[in-house]
Design a protein around this motif. Sequence first.
Motif, mmCIF file in Angstrom:
data_model
loop_
_atom_site.group_PDB
_atom_site.id
_atom_site.type_symbol
_atom_site.label_atom_id
_atom_site.label_comp_id
_atom_site.label_asym_id
_atom_site.label_seq_id
_atom_site.Cartn_x
_atom_site.Cartn_y
_atom_site.Cartn_z
ATOM 1 N N VAL A 418 -14.413 -15.481 18.397
ATOM 2 C CA VAL A 418 -13.303 -15.796 17.506
ATOM 3 C C VAL A 418 -12.636 -17.102 17.932
ATOM 4 N N GLN A 419 -12.511 -17.308 19.255
ATOM 5 C CA GLN A 419 -11.929 -18.560 19.746
ATOM 6 C C GLN A 419 -12.825 -19.746 19.431
ATOM 7 N N ARG A 420 -14.140 -19.562 19.618
ATOM 8 C CA ARG A 420 -15.073 -20.642 19.279
ATOM 9 C C ARG A 420 -14.996 -20.960 17.787
ATOM 10 N N ALA A 421 -14.886 -19.920 16.971
ATOM 11 C CA ALA A 421 -14.783 -20.128 15.527
ATOM 12 C C ALA A 421 -13.540 -20.935 15.193
ATOM 13 N N ALA A 422 -12.426 -20.594 15.824
ATOM 14 C CA ALA A 422 -11.179 -21.320 15.551
ATOM 15 C C ALA A 422 -11.321 -22.788 15.923
ATOM 16 N N ALA A 423 -12.011 -23.055 17.052
ATOM 17 C CA ALA A 423 -12.215 -24.442 17.465
ATOM 18 C C ALA A 423 -13.087 -25.191 16.470
ATOM 19 N N ALA A 424 -13.965 -24.450 15.770
ATOM 20 C CA ALA A 424 -14.837 -25.062 14.771
ATOM 21 C C ALA A 424 -14.201 -25.082 13.383
ATOM 22 N N GLY A 425 -12.946 -24.669 13.281
ATOM 23 C CA GLY A 425 -12.248 -24.693 11.998
ATOM 24 C C GLY A 425 -12.489 -23.484 11.132
ATOM 25 N N LEU A 426 -12.942 -22.360 11.744
ATOM 26 C CA LEU A 426 -13.218 -21.130 11.007
ATOM 27 C C LEU A 426 -12.209 -20.051 11.388
ATOM 28 N N ALA A 427 -11.650 -19.392 10.409
ATOM 29 C CA ALA A 427 -10.828 -18.208 10.654
ATOM 30 C C ALA A 427 -11.678 -16.989 10.351
ATOM 31 N N VAL A 428 -11.980 -16.193 11.385
ATOM 32 C CA VAL A 428 -12.801 -14.997 11.232
ATOM 33 C C VAL A 428 -12.115 -13.840 11.952
ATOM 34 N N SER A 429 -12.575 -12.627 11.667
ATOM 35 C CA SER A 429 -12.019 -11.428 12.301
ATOM 36 C C SER A 429 -13.117 -10.740 13.096
ATOM 37 N N SER A 430 -12.750 -10.212 14.249
ATOM 38 C CA SER A 430 -13.708 -9.443 15.041
ATOM 39 C C SER A 430 -13.750 -8.010 14.544
ATOM 40 N N LEU A 431 -14.903 -7.389 14.717
ATOM 41 C CA LEU A 431 -15.028 -5.987 14.332
ATOM 42 C C LEU A 431 -14.113 -5.120 15.185
ATOM 43 N N GLY A 432 -13.995 -5.452 16.465
ATOM 44 C CA GLY A 432 -13.164 -4.660 17.368
ATOM 45 C C GLY A 432 -11.698 -4.621 16.989
ATOM 46 N N TRP A 433 -11.214 -5.674 16.312
ATOM 47 C CA TRP A 433 -9.803 -5.685 15.907
ATOM 48 C C TRP A 433 -9.501 -4.531 14.972
ATOM 49 N N ASN A 434 -10.509 -4.063 14.259
ATOM 50 C CA ASN A 434 -10.330 -2.983 13.293
ATOM 51 C C ASN A 434 -10.580 -1.601 13.895
ATOM 52 N N ARG A 435 -10.859 -1.532 15.191
ATOM 53 C CA ARG A 435 -11.217 -0.268 15.811
ATOM 54 C C ARG A 435 -9.962 0.489 16.218
ATOM 55 N N SER A 436 -9.856 1.754 15.768
ATOM 56 C CA SER A 436 -8.674 2.567 16.071
ATOM 57 C C SER A 436 -8.693 3.106 17.491
ATOM 58 N N ASP A 437 -9.885 3.429 17.983
ATOM 59 C CA ASP A 437 -9.985 4.061 19.295
ATOM 60 C C ASP A 437 -11.293 3.614 19.935
ATOM 61 N N ALA A 438 -11.203 2.778 20.981
ATOM 62 C CA ALA A 438 -12.400 2.249 21.626
ATOM 63 C C ALA A 438 -13.255 3.354 22.219
ATOM 64 N N ALA A 439 -12.650 4.469 22.580
ATOM 65 C CA ALA A 439 -13.406 5.554 23.201
ATOM 66 C C ALA A 439 -14.407 6.180 22.233
ATOM 67 N N LEU A 440 -14.173 6.024 20.916
ATOM 68 C CA LEU A 440 -15.079 6.607 19.935
ATOM 69 C C LEU A 440 -16.345 5.777 19.748
ATOM 70 N N ASP A 441 -16.323 4.543 20.217
ATOM 71 C CA ASP A 441 -17.478 3.654 20.042
ATOM 72 C C ASP A 441 -17.554 2.713 21.239
ATOM 73 N N PRO A 442 -17.733 3.274 22.461
ATOM 74 C CA PRO A 442 -17.569 2.470 23.679
ATOM 75 C C PRO A 442 -18.647 1.428 23.899
ATOM 76 N N VAL A 443 -19.853 1.607 23.329
ATOM 77 C CA VAL A 443 -20.944 0.661 23.577
ATOM 78 C C VAL A 443 -21.351 -0.066 22.300
ATOM 79 N N ALA A 444 -20.438 -0.187 21.376
ATOM 80 C CA ALA A 444 -20.750 -0.851 20.110
ATOM 81 C C ALA A 444 -21.109 -2.314 20.368
ATOM 82 N N PRO A 445 -22.178 -2.799 19.739
ATOM 83 C CA PRO A 445 -22.509 -4.221 19.887
ATOM 84 C C PRO A 445 -21.423 -5.077 19.262
#
Length: 474
Positions: A418-445
């Motif tokens: 996401v930081q690299r995208a911002a440096a390249a002029g892109l606003a993007v969202s990470s999948l993890g930002w939308n995750r309610s509970d990391a314990a439910l998907d601990p090894v998600a790519p």
Amino acid sequence: MTTSWTAFGGDLHLDLTGRRAAGSGLRAALEDALREAVQDGRLAPGTRLPSSRALGEDLGIARNTVVEAYGQLTAEGWLTSRQGSGTTVAERAAPRRTAAAPSGPTGHPAARYDLMPGRPDVSLFPRGPWLAAARRALAVAPHEAFGYGSPRGRIELRQALTDYLARVRGVRTDPEHLVICAGFTQGLGLLCGALRERGARSLAVEAYGLPPLHAGARAAGLTTLPLPLDGSGARTDLLDGRPGAVLLTPAHQYPTGVPLTAERRAAAVGWARQHDGYVIEDDYDGEFRYDRQPLGAMQALDPERVVYAGTAAKSLAPGLRLAWLALPDALVEPVARLKQVADTMSPVLDQLTLAELITSGTYDRHVRRCRLHYRRRRDALVAALAERAPRVRVTGIAAGLHAVLRLPPTAPPEAELVQRAAAAGLAVSSLGWNRSDAALDPVAPPGLVIGYATPTDHAFPGALDALCELLRDC
């Protein structure tokens, strides 16, 4: 005849009382008040001031006093005066304020390319048809439409939505069970408040979802209980007796993009019946399915246990703040009452206009146009990634205004991307930002959630180039 201040033109608030009490003469007090209003920006450059006669009447002072004050400030350069054009604030008189740097979505610095999800292409807003519909609606609207009305919304829109939702989404409702609200965020807040009044203390939510909505439920007094997700959607088979309701995105899970299977839908409705609970169906982009006819609304399985929530945010524009709830009998009165407390009612003119747009068939034509536009955008995104970043997988069904990009395990962490995208002029969202509970998907790519609707047509190729360049080495 007594002259009233209401008879004259533009109003201008000036308080001379304190200045006169401090010993200033009447003319000096008026000059100081006007000079200060210009200096602090309250009177912007180019603002036309009231005529000397009108301002004198408003302030209860002689017209000549105003003429002399205007003349002095004109000589000082604060005002300009032209024969036949009146007196205005001089362009060079007001200090120029430095504008704050604009921010992009969710507080990111403004980016050259906005690829944040959940945002339509607002340039598609049907300005001409909307204006024509507004004129037609105004021409036939009864006078009482512009008074205080029902918190449920205008009957014209509720009737139009009843017919439209039945035809397009298979929703079973009627005008008496519909409530118009200011966006789904407000609608969810009203629902959570009504559920809490009924004794609910928690709301089950999908493990991946929109964090502000979950925060809104918590602000309404409900704790959120995340449900795991898999390739069939939310694990509604794991629901128990704790939550009073479950919030689902059955047609197109946000953000992962999988639909809820028939078995999982039936499990959710069965749970609601068994535990006196409710399913809240967030149909946020149900109109936009590209590979086949979309599944019908889950609400049709049991209108007394499923609340259907729809919105004009994706099909028209978020700025309209128009959404609707098709409610079971038990929730109509409490939700309408809370709506009245919140803001009395939603804006009438926009409701009447949307009703006219729907009943005339214009809304259908607009949605079809948008569907084709967004399908082409998605196709272009998928093709570009397949050619230039083949290790990136686009997951989820062909629908909506966003896509999930699953990255290989060797890819950098999401936050770094996401930081690299911002440096390249892109606003993007990470999948993890939308995750309610990391314990439910601990090894998600790692993954990114990419909105492909917002860039303009001329900017979209550049946005794709920048995105593919970012992901090429992943």
